[in-house]
Design a protein around this motif. Structure first.
Motif, mmCIF file in Angstrom:
data_model
loop_
_atom_site.group_PDB
_atom_site.id
_atom_site.type_symbol
_atom_site.label_atom_id
_atom_site.label_comp_id
_atom_site.label_asym_id
_atom_site.label_seq_id
_atom_site.Cartn_x
_atom_site.Cartn_y
_atom_site.Cartn_z
ATOM 1 N N GLN A 5 1.033 -1.398 -0.464
ATOM 2 C CA GLN A 5 -0.279 0.235 -0.060
ATOM 3 C C GLN A 5 0.842 1.439 0.246
ATOM 4 O OE1 GLN A 5 -2.708 -0.995 3.604
ATOM 5 N NE2 GLN A 5 -3.475 -2.688 2.203
ATOM 6 N N ASN A 6 2.022 1.442 0.372
ATOM 7 C CA ASN A 6 2.889 2.696 0.721
ATOM 8 C C ASN A 6 4.565 1.958 -0.001
ATOM 9 O OD1 ASN A 6 4.460 5.071 0.861
ATOM 10 N ND2 ASN A 6 4.231 3.999 2.713
ATOM 11 N N PRO A 7 4.107 1.161 -1.405
ATOM 12 C CA PRO A 7 5.218 0.952 -1.570
ATOM 13 C C PRO A 7 6.573 1.429 -2.032
ATOM 14 C CG PRO A 7 4.051 1.240 -3.330
ATOM 15 C CD PRO A 7 3.912 1.599 -2.383
ATOM 16 N N TYR A 8 6.839 2.772 -1.866
ATOM 17 C CA TYR A 8 8.064 3.509 -2.031
ATOM 18 C C TYR A 8 8.754 3.235 -0.373
ATOM 19 C CZ TYR A 8 11.034 7.739 -3.050
ATOM 20 O OH TYR A 8 12.132 8.136 -3.501
ATOM 21 N N MET A 9 8.451 3.011 0.522
ATOM 22 C CA MET A 9 9.105 2.507 1.385
ATOM 23 C C MET A 9 9.820 1.966 1.466
ATOM 24 S SD MET A 9 7.398 -0.604 3.832
ATOM 25 C CE MET A 9 8.234 -0.658 5.308
ATOM 26 N N LEU A 10 10.004 1.025 0.082
ATOM 27 C CA LEU A 10 11.292 0.282 -0.489
ATOM 28 C C LEU A 10 12.656 1.061 -1.028
ATOM 29 C CD1 LEU A 10 8.853 -2.940 -2.073
ATOM 30 C CD2 LEU A 10 9.928 -2.777 0.298
ATOM 31 N N ALA A 11 11.907 1.938 -1.532
ATOM 32 C CA ALA A 11 13.524 2.286 -1.795
ATOM 33 C C ALA A 11 14.320 3.288 -0.896
ATOM 34 C CB ALA A 11 12.786 4.357 -2.482
ATOM 35 N N LEU A 66 -5.083 6.432 -12.721
ATOM 36 C CA LEU A 66 -4.794 5.763 -13.449
ATOM 37 C C LEU A 66 -5.710 4.528 -12.615
ATOM 38 C CD1 LEU A 66 -1.157 4.730 -11.663
ATOM 39 C CD2 LEU A 66 -2.064 5.524 -14.008
ATOM 40 N N SER A 67 -6.858 5.034 -11.703
ATOM 41 C CA SER A 67 -8.373 3.261 -12.082
ATOM 42 C C SER A 67 -9.278 4.481 -12.815
ATOM 43 C CB SER A 67 -8.747 4.710 -10.506
ATOM 44 O OG SER A 67 -8.030 3.818 -8.763
ATOM 45 N N GLU A 68 -9.533 5.373 -13.013
ATOM 46 C CA GLU A 68 -10.276 5.499 -14.400
ATOM 47 C C GLU A 68 -9.882 5.740 -15.423
ATOM 48 O OE1 GLU A 68 -11.165 9.671 -13.233
ATOM 49 O OE2 GLU A 68 -12.619 9.600 -12.069
ATOM 50 N N MET A 93 0.694 0.115 -8.857
ATOM 51 C CA MET A 93 1.260 1.090 -8.994
ATOM 52 C C MET A 93 1.163 2.644 -8.359
ATOM 53 S SD MET A 93 3.258 0.881 -12.394
ATOM 54 C CE MET A 93 3.878 2.919 -11.998
ATOM 55 N N ILE A 94 -0.743 1.977 -8.032
ATOM 56 C CA ILE A 94 -1.391 3.373 -7.268
ATOM 57 C C ILE A 94 -0.764 4.051 -6.208
ATOM 58 C CG2 ILE A 94 -3.646 3.548 -6.360
ATOM 59 C CD1 ILE A 94 -4.238 3.524 -8.853
#
Length: 328
Positions: free
Chosen positions: A233-239, A300-302, A283-284
């Motif tokens: 849900q917060n993927p940028y933590m991986l950076a 993105l969703s639409e 990537m949302i």
């Protein structure tokens, strides 16, 4: 084969979430994080029509998580995984869903440590890659420390030296899988005690971890940390994982740089007949918590699911976010 780091930091196997597109996205941000497939049943691999072992070469280090309880079938699938180049194979002894229980695998196997040990033994006889177990601290009323250590004793005696412990017990009846990830209380101290009592084993912890600062606290006591929903849900933590947890001196990618590194992968997927939203759905959360992130998610969703949607949808979503971000 490259000697990859251990499971010092990993992303949990999550059904419908950690598919090969998400894993590629995660790998763009972190070279060292150990990635897991979604749980795949032995039946799907042996009898299914699709290729359930497919992955991108860039995903290494990569572990296959298997669901099953038949030693012969697990050994067969482990051998296939090793032949396909997986870096680890893991047995699911943690999922509490009814469907999984009906298949006699997942968390209910905690009550059958001898069977799990037999499965580990069968797998280790046919592969050289690590065979690991992901489990809970207990099930139902069987949640004493003695119950947990009996399981560890029995399974480790057959050669399993790496365990990832979800620091909650599982209720096999009465709670949904989602509730089982939230309602049973976390007991990190029990996992710490396990490491003190079994210093020769590699013990990683899972459950409720939402930041790299929390990960560092656990790593002072344990060998590894596995993060689930927060990494999705917060993927940028991986950076910053490589820099903060693995001592890398490499640059930290910006979110815009992450997107640019995804562009060739997205374009290749579309050229091969895939749809944009197969990838962008993962990537949302890239701009989670930033001003204008709602516009990114909405665009993105639409639009990403529409026929013919291409990389311009992603670029327009970025532009929309910056346009709609509050101005100082």
């Amino acid at each position: 084969m490259k000697a990859f780091p251990t499971s010092r930091f990993s992303i949990a196997p999550m059904l419908d979430w950690t598919d090969r597109h998400y894993r590629y996205f995660a790998r763009v941000m972190s070279e060292n994080t150990l990635l897991y497939t979604e749980m795949v049943t032995t039946g799907a691999i042996i009898y299914g029509k699709g290729d359930y072992l497919a992955y991108n070469d860039e995903e290494h280090p990569l572990a296959l998580q298997l669901g099953g309880s038949n030693p012969k079938d697990l050994a067969h699938c482990a051998k296939l995984a090793a032949e396909r180049g997986y870096d680890e194979v893991n047995i699911n002894v943690g999922c509490p869903s009814d469907r999984v229980q009906n298949g006699r695998f997942g968390a209910c196997l905690m009550a059958e440590p001898d069977l799990v040990a037999e499965c580990v033994d069968a797998m280790k006889q046919v592969v050289d890659i690590p065979v690991t177990v992901k489990t809970r601290i207990g099930i139902d009323e069987q949640d004493s420390y003695e119950f947990l250590t009996k399981f560890i004793d029995t399974v480790s005696a057959k050669g399993c030296s790496e365990f990832t412990i979800h620091a909650r017990k599982a209720w096999l009846q009465g709670l949904s899988p989602k509730e089982n990830r939230e309602i049973p209380p976390l007991d990190y101290d029990r996992v710490y005690q396990l490491k003190r009592d079994y210093p020769h084993l590699n013990i990683a912890i899972n459950g409720g971890i939402t930041s790299l600062e929390q990960a560092k606290v656990h790593l002072a006591q344990l060998d590894g940390v596995m993060v689930g929903r927060e990494a999705y849900q917060n993927p940028y933590m991986l950076a910053e994982v490589d820099q903060q947890l693995f001592g890398s001196s490499g640059p930290i990618l910006s979110r815009d740089e992450v997107i640019e590194k995804m562009v060739p992968y997205i374009e290749r997927h579309i050229q091969q007949g895939g749809r944009l939203n197969h990838i962008t759905r993962h990537m949302i959360g890239l701009f989670q918590g930033l001003p204008g992130s709602r516009s990114w998610r909405r665009h993105l969703s639409e639009n990403a699911h529409k026929t013919g949607a291409g990389i311009e949808v992603v670029r327009d979503a970025v532009a929309s976010m910056y346009e709609n971000a509050p101005k100082d």
